[in-house]
Design a protein around this motif. Structure first.
Motif, PDB file in Angstrom:
ATOM      1  N   ASP A 225       3.780  10.284   8.153  1.00  0.00           N
ATOM      2  CA  ASP A 225       3.061  11.037   9.163  1.00  0.00           C
ATOM      3  C   ASP A 225       1.693  11.474   8.638  1.00  0.00           C
ATOM      4  N   LEU A 226       0.737  11.567   9.527  1.00  0.00           N
ATOM      5  CA  LEU A 226      -0.604  11.949   9.088  1.00  0.00           C
ATOM      6  C   LEU A 226      -1.413  12.564  10.211  1.00  0.00           C
ATOM      7  N   SER A 317       2.228  22.912   8.763  1.00  0.00           N
ATOM      8  CA  SER A 317       3.551  23.497   8.531  1.00  0.00           C
ATOM      9  C   SER A 317       4.507  23.125   9.653  1.00  0.00           C
ATOM     10  N   ALA A 318       4.043  23.240  10.891  1.00  0.00           N
ATOM     11  CA  ALA A 318       4.923  22.964  12.026  1.00  0.00           C
ATOM     12  C   ALA A 318       5.347  21.501  12.043  1.00  0.00           C
ATOM     13  N   LEU A 319       4.439  20.609  11.661  1.00  0.00           N
ATOM     14  CA  LEU A 319       4.765  19.177  11.694  1.00  0.00           C
ATOM     15  C   LEU A 319       5.380  18.706  10.387  1.00  0.00           C
ATOM     16  N   ASN A 320       5.229  19.477   9.318  1.00  0.00           N
ATOM     17  CA  ASN A 320       5.681  19.051   7.984  1.00  0.00           C
ATOM     18  C   ASN A 320       5.229  17.621   7.700  1.00  0.00           C
ATOM     19  N   LEU A 321       3.923  17.430   7.835  1.00  0.00           N
ATOM     20  CA  LEU A 321       3.379  16.124   7.465  1.00  0.00           C
ATOM     21  C   LEU A 321       2.703  16.230   6.110  1.00  0.00           C
TER      22      LEU A 321
ATOM     23  N   GLN B 250       9.760  16.328   4.899  1.00  0.00           N
ATOM     24  CA  GLN B 250      10.752  16.934   3.991  1.00  0.00           C
ATOM     25  C   GLN B 250      11.822  17.677   4.806  1.00  0.00           C
ATOM     26  N   SER B 251      12.064  17.217   6.016  1.00  0.00           N
ATOM     27  CA  SER B 251      13.022  17.854   6.926  1.00  0.00           C
ATOM     28  C   SER B 251      12.653  19.308   7.202  1.00  0.00           C
ATOM     29  N   ALA B 252      11.374  19.643   7.080  1.00  0.00           N
ATOM     30  CA  ALA B 252      10.952  21.042   7.205  1.00  0.00           C
ATOM     31  C   ALA B 252      10.057  21.286   8.409  1.00  0.00           C
ATOM     32  N   ALA B 253      10.053  20.371   9.375  1.00  0.00           N
ATOM     33  CA  ALA B 253       9.244  20.601  10.576  1.00  0.00           C
ATOM     34  C   ALA B 253       9.676  21.900  11.241  1.00  0.00           C
ATOM     35  N   ILE B 310      -1.647  33.833  17.531  1.00  0.00           N
ATOM     36  CA  ILE B 310      -2.728  33.288  16.694  1.00  0.00           C
ATOM     37  C   ILE B 310      -2.211  32.093  15.898  1.00  0.00           C
ATOM     38  N   ALA B 311      -0.976  32.195  15.389  1.00  0.00           N
ATOM     39  CA  ALA B 311      -0.416  31.090  14.603  1.00  0.00           C
ATOM     40  C   ALA B 311      -0.039  29.903  15.493  1.00  0.00           C
ATOM     41  N   LEU B 312       0.417  30.190  16.722  1.00  0.00           N
ATOM     42  CA  LEU B 312       0.877  29.086  17.583  1.00  0.00           C
ATOM     43  C   LEU B 312      -0.250  28.345  18.295  1.00  0.00           C
ATOM     44  N   ALA B 313      -1.375  29.015  18.548  1.00  0.00           N
ATOM     45  CA  ALA B 313      -2.436  28.366  19.350  1.00  0.00           C
ATOM     46  C   ALA B 313      -2.877  27.023  18.763  1.00  0.00           C
ATOM     47  N   PRO B 314      -3.121  26.922  17.448  1.00  0.00           N
ATOM     48  CA  PRO B 314      -3.502  25.595  16.922  1.00  0.00           C
ATOM     49  C   PRO B 314      -2.370  24.575  17.025  1.00  0.00           C
ATOM     50  N   VAL B 315      -1.139  25.025  16.890  1.00  0.00           N
ATOM     51  CA  VAL B 315       0.000  24.106  16.960  1.00  0.00           C
ATOM     52  C   VAL B 315       0.143  23.558  18.377  1.00  0.00           C
ATOM     53  N   ILE B 316       0.069  24.448  19.352  1.00  0.00           N
ATOM     54  CA  ILE B 316       0.210  24.041  20.755  1.00  0.00           C
ATOM     55  C   ILE B 316      -0.939  23.118  21.152  1.00  0.00           C
ATOM     56  N   SER B 317      -2.134  23.417  20.652  1.00  0.00           N
ATOM     57  CA  SER B 317      -3.286  22.558  20.956  1.00  0.00           C
ATOM     58  C   SER B 317      -3.138  21.190  20.316  1.00  0.00           C
ATOM     59  N   ALA B 318      -2.736  21.167  19.058  1.00  0.00           N
ATOM     60  CA  ALA B 318      -2.619  19.891  18.346  1.00  0.00           C
ATOM     61  C   ALA B 318      -1.552  19.010  18.987  1.00  0.00           C
ATOM     62  N   LEU B 319      -0.458  19.628  19.436  1.00  0.00           N
ATOM     63  CA  LEU B 319       0.636  18.847  20.021  1.00  0.00           C
ATOM     64  C   LEU B 319       0.451  18.636  21.521  1.00  0.00           C
ATOM     65  N   ASN B 320      -0.386  19.429  22.164  1.00  0.00           N
ATOM     66  CA  ASN B 320      -0.547  19.395  23.616  1.00  0.00           C
ATOM     67  C   ASN B 320       0.822  19.397  24.295  1.00  0.00           C
ATOM     68  N   LEU B 321       1.622  20.408  23.935  1.00  0.00           N
ATOM     69  CA  LEU B 321       2.903  20.560  24.627  1.00  0.00           C
ATOM     70  C   LEU B 321       2.792  21.681  25.635  1.00  0.00           C
ATOM     71  N   ASN B 322       3.699  21.688  26.608  1.00  0.00           N
ATOM     72  CA  ASN B 322       3.564  22.575  27.766  1.00  0.00           C
ATOM     73  C   ASN B 322       4.588  23.700  27.808  1.00  0.00           C
ATOM     74  N   ARG B 323       5.462  23.748  26.800  1.00  0.00           N
ATOM     75  CA  ARG B 323       6.589  24.649  26.964  1.00  0.00           C
ATOM     76  C   ARG B 323       6.884  25.360  25.654  1.00  0.00           C
TER      77      ARG B 323
END
Lengths: 385, 385
Positions: A225-226, A317-321, B250-253, B310-323
């Motif tokens: 993953d990257l 961290s969330a993606l563990n890439l 590393q199974s840590a997602a 604050i921690a989730l905003a970049p994650v939600i943006s990067a993944l473009n998920l809706n829920r």
């Protein structure tokens, strides 16, 4: 059996993950087998028919039929006899005929020029040229894209598989660009327009997304993953998970440029303020460098790297890439920016994440978008299992 | 053709995304067809054999054979004749026999108790019980898990498909828990230990991950990509993309609890400082509430929600998920924390992301881990295409 605490109403329907999305029909098997053999031959230089059969689990007869079909199409070629290894007669090796077909690749990601290239099946750039945009927008910008396409099409005498395009902006299925502000393109159907003009299959992808595909395909096979972060006019990212590009629900995965990182920050072109793009996009960094003294150069660059690291740490961290690639101008990225991003990400992620993390700069940043645009076309050739 | 600017050395091997990872052999087709039919019948109440054939593209003969096999195993049952709809004789409906088999599900996510349940094929909890942990650690904690498993196994007289477990900590393939500090489990092979003891298939997953699977499976079919954030003893997340759980290299997602959000923050149990967990895990919030006055209660909860946003905003943006689903104690999550997280995430993400975003609290938070543990076992029954 007691129906005790915590019984919930029976759900009417459920969906289990992973989904079963394909039917296994005989014609699908043939397509899958073709994909499988092509995939194997993309991943190696050459194999004998016997090796292909062993590695794929297909029968010798099926492999012979498939290889004959692909040789007939000109995609595969016989490459000579394998070296003798003990008993038995050496087999004829078959492999990809890399220049049997070509791809027309376009990189529209820079703000001042378009790049076009002819690329072969192994990702080798056979011809490359640039045109200055000269401030063209709207239909005039499209005519420049079309002229560039015609120019590169004239540079190959091979069968052309299709046109691949990497562009700024969110690209929705069908190849429509939702918004590319500097080109004044709004819901612009670039894929359909190019297909109409040239009568070829056209595949359009976001520039950061196709750059991530290129790294995945050509720069470290099976490396996992990257995320590729593209620092140019704007700031975007492309994410590859499990070998596949992450697209997102609105085709906007990787769009991190307008995550707000400072609620009291400067106004942004998007109408909000304090967006990540203001901290890390190249024009903004250059603007700050131009007013800072020489002594402050490193501080300006390090601050940009730190802002990027703060935004990326939760994503990584969330993606563990394990792999982060920054792409952009060497004078901006290499040095304090990259170092500061690396330090910030390592500091802010736990050991199980940071211990495995590789954070690097793309070596030939300029061509990743072209190569990734070619991957869009190659993926269509190979097909999807 | 000119070999001009920008030619790169030919890569020896490439890997195209998406990867072709499976061979299409006749026996695979049979497994795939079985998965396909089971998946369809999990998603609906009942279908006739003719409907299954039409919807799957399989022949009537193949469907009849498969259905006979599954009825023989007790997984499907004949449910009566379909309502008459015009011409032709009505078909016999077949559907999942929800109580033909049961699943033993364990939720080890709380710090003071273990929960066990008997769950049927539709996710209905037939029996549920809890045991107090009483500070047990190491082997003693495992013996409590085993005793709880034996207790629930005695509450069903149906065939038991397997044992599903949701646990804190990173779980690596094979069901080994890398670290569950409060249980003093370090690289603890829980899956293998339970399989040895009970002679049943065992599937172990991280608690937040299986909660995300449960939401995906039972709480909104086909509702797309999602992230479930678990606020309990610690703070973790589970992410489902394209219907499949994201596992990570590393199974840590989903392990966002130890993203640093404040470089000058309090020391954390992990040895670093300023981790997200200090801001949003329930024990830390309760500690701050206990020293704050009643008047400051909302401020304390809102500050936690803001840190999460604050921690989730970049994650939600990067993944473009809706829920986004938050899971945890109602008195902590519902109200200012949820409102503040929602406001912060909307403020910090661009419109294309935030316009589609649903941010909610899990309704029956307690049982999501049990249901998700059952999904692990159900997924193995259905098989993967």
């Amino acid at each position: 059996m007691t129906d005790a605490l915590g019984a919930v109403p029976p759900p009417r329907t459920v969906r289990l993950a992973p989904r079963v999305t394909t039917k296994a029909l005989p014609q699908d098997s043939r397509v899958n087998n073709r994909s499988l053999v092509l995939q194997m031959l993309f991943e190696t230089e050459a194999m004998s028919r016997a090796e292909i059969a062993r590695a794929s689990g297909l029968t010798r007869a099926s492999v012979s039929t498939l290889v004959a079909e692909l040789v007939g199409e000109g995609v595969l070629a016989e490459l000579g006899l394998a070296a003798r290894t003990g008993v038995g007669k050496p087999g004829m090796l078959v492999g990809l005929d890399a220049d049997s077909s070509h791809i027309l690749a376009l990189d529209l990601s820079a703000d001042d020029r378009f790049i076009g290239a002819v690329i072969n099946l192994r990702g080798v750039v056979a011809y490359r040229t640039e045109v200055s945009l000269g401030g063209a927008t709207g239909q005039a910008a499209f005519e420049q894209v079309a002229a560039l396409t015609a120019e590169i099409a004239g540079r190959t005498d091979r069968r052309v598989l299709g046109i691949g395009v990497g562009t700024p902006g969110i690209v929705v299925p069908g190849g429509t660009i939702v918004e590319a502000a500097h080109l004044d393109w709004h819901r612009f159907p670039l894929g359909a327009r190019l297909a109409d003009r040239f009568g070829l299959p056209v595949h359009v992808g976001n520039d950061a997304n196709v750059a991530a595909l290129a790294v995945n395909t050509f720069r470290g096979v099976g490396a996992g993953d990257l995320i590729v972060v593209n620092l140019e006019q704007g700031a975007g990212a492309g994410i590859v998970l499990g070998g596949a590009l992450l697209e997102g629900e609105q085709s906007a995965a990787g769009e991190i440029g307008h995550v707000m990182i400072d609620e009291d920050g400067e106004p942004c072109v998007c109408g909000r303020r304090g967006c990540l793009e203001l901290a890390i996009a190249v024009p903004h960094i250059r603007r700050r460098l131009s007013v800072a003294g020489v002594a402050q150069r490193d501080e300006v660059l390090a601050a940009a790297g730190r802002a990027l690291g703060i935004a990326l740490a939760p994503v990584i961290s969330a993606l563990n890439l394990n792999r982060v690639v920054l792409r952009g101008p060497e004078d901006i990225i290499a040095g304090p920016l990259l170092e500061s991003a690396r330090t910030t990400i390592r500091l802010r992620t736990m050991a199980v994440i940071s211990d495995q993390l590789s954070i690097s700069r793309a070596i030939d940043g300029e061509d990743l978008v072209l190569l990734g645009a070619a991957v869009l076309v190659l993926s269509a050739l190979i097909g999807v299992s």
